[in-house]
Design an enzyme around this catalytic site. Structure first.
Site, PDB file in Angstrom:
ATOM      1  N   HIS A   1       0.694  -1.102   0.102  1.00  0.00           N
ATOM      2  CA  HIS A   1      -0.038  -0.128  -0.144  1.00  0.00           C
ATOM      3  C   HIS A   1       0.841   1.383   0.061  1.00  0.00           C
ATOM      4  O   HIS A   1       0.328   2.324  -0.507  1.00  0.00           O
ATOM      5  CB  HIS A   1      -1.038  -0.028   1.251  1.00  0.00           C
ATOM      6  CG  HIS A   1      -0.385   0.123   2.437  1.00  0.00           C
ATOM      7  ND1 HIS A   1       0.315  -0.810   3.335  1.00  0.00           N
ATOM      8  CD2 HIS A   1       0.019   1.298   3.410  1.00  0.00           C
ATOM      9  CE1 HIS A   1       0.868  -0.474   4.455  1.00  0.00           C
ATOM     10  NE2 HIS A   1       0.584   0.892   4.237  1.00  0.00           N
TER      11      HIS A   1
ATOM     12  N   HIS B   1       3.727  10.195  11.951  1.00  0.00           N
ATOM     13  CA  HIS B   1       2.999   8.933  12.426  1.00  0.00           C
ATOM     14  C   HIS B   1       3.930   7.754  13.149  1.00  0.00           C
ATOM     15  O   HIS B   1       5.235   7.948  12.521  1.00  0.00           O
ATOM     16  CB  HIS B   1       1.994   8.259  11.433  1.00  0.00           C
ATOM     17  CG  HIS B   1       2.906   7.791  10.001  1.00  0.00           C
ATOM     18  ND1 HIS B   1       3.627   8.363   9.266  1.00  0.00           N
ATOM     19  CD2 HIS B   1       2.689   6.472   9.680  1.00  0.00           C
ATOM     20  CE1 HIS B   1       4.315   7.448   8.275  1.00  0.00           C
ATOM     21  NE2 HIS B   1       3.413   6.106   8.462  1.00  0.00           N
TER      22      HIS B   1
END
Length: 336
Positions: free
Chosen positions: A137, A201
């Site tokens: 992804h 993140h």
């Protein structure tokens, strides 16, 4: 960077149709998050993200690229510690289809990819090459946002190691981008260069130095995950997202201040503040996932090399439900 005369015979510049209008190279940047579609966000956040992606997709559709050079990371789905290159170019590639992203082969541009590989080596950047690259992804999600998967133009995927220490130094990442920008200008094609990754993140990515047993073996040797193993792996990430939403996570929270500072530097092509960072500092400030901004740095360097004067930010939002500082940006090179 200048193209060595010895390489000119390997480029497409010699085959240009003099009657054809040469259009500037275009550049697109976006965060990715596997949690999109798994964890709900407020309606205004979802609408803002979708509006920005649709705006970017319309802009790309109007350009109608003939080739995509896509820079992105991997999350131990295609690259492992048995051989972990800093950079790798895909001659042939296949998406693994994790996190509900499309699976299957991507249309390749092998001749041009070989020319880029040769140019990189002559320019002093040692790109590895794969004739069986697996992408996850980290590359496929953004491509699927930009194109109808089955009718995508040919793609040259370029992997940057962002997850597995030791990572390539930021200066080398910059040099990779610059040579991609120089190379792209030799091609008589409408080219879109994309960056997928970042910003702040801190997902639960395992470290080899802390791994034992089956996990350590997986990080080194890889192998195809069973459906059950992939589901278990994905559930851990969803659980971490829920902890961050509830404020009980022990991981590093999103850092909008860091994200905005980085974006502003990239927009100005002011790379010195970024190059002065080290990996430990970046992790402490913005999480282990922040190292994916290497893709943004590289593509911004390519944009500058192609004559872009600025980069336009379409969106920035800190989205804890997706464990992502989420941004979308675009730019256009100069006529040449």
């Amino acid at each position: 960077l200048k193209i060595p005369k010895s390489l000119m015979k390997f480029t497409w510049a010699s085959f240009r149709d003099t009657d054809r209008v040469i259009v500037p190279i275009r550049f697109a940047f976006a965060s990715h998050t596997p949690l999109k579609g798994y964890c709900k966000v407020p309606v205004d956040v979802s609408e803002a993200v979708e509006a920005a992606h649709l705006s970017l997709r319309d802009w790309v559709d109007a350009y109608d690229p003939e080739l995509v050079i896509a820079l992105g990371p991997d999350h131990f789905n295609g690259f492992f510690y048995n051989v972990m290159p800093p950079f790798c170019i895909g001659m042939e590639s296949e998406a693994v289809g994790d996190w509900n992203t499309p699976a299957g082969h991507l249309r390749s541009a092998q001749e041009i990819a070989l020319n880029l590989l040769s140019f990189a080596h002559k320019s002093g950047v040692d790109l590895a090459a794969s004739y069986s690259m697996k992408i996850d992804h980290g590359l496929s999600q953004f491509l699927n946002e930009l194109f109808t998967w089955d009718s995508m133009p040919p793609v040259i995927p370029v992997f940057l190691n962002c997850a597995a220490p030791p990572r390539p130094p930021l200066q080398r990442v910059l040099e990779l981008g610059r040579l991609i920008g120089v190379f792209a200008k030799t091609l008589d094609l409408r080219i879109l260069v994309t960056a997928s990754g970042g910003l702040s993140h801190d997902p639960p990515i395992p470290l080899l130095s802390e791994a034992t047993g089956e996990l350590r073996n997986r990080l080194i040797h890889g192998g195809k995950l069973s459906a059950e193993a992939r589901e278990s792996r994905q559930n851990r990430v969803v659980e971490e997202a829920n902890k961050q939403i509830q404020g009980v996570s022990v991981r590093i929270p999103l850092n909008p201040e860091w994200d905005r500072s980085f974006i502003e530097s990239i927009q100005r092509f002011d790379f010195d503040p970024i190059l002065s960072m080290n990996d430990e500092q970046m992790t402490n400030d913005a999480g282990c996932g922040v190292h994916e901004v290497r893709t943004w740095l590289s593509v911004a360097a390519a944009a500058q090399e192609s004559g872009a004067k600025s980069l336009e930010l379409l969106l920035y939002l800190p989205i804890p439900e997706w464990v992502a500082g989420y941004a979308i940006m675009k730019g256009v090179g100069a006529d040449y």
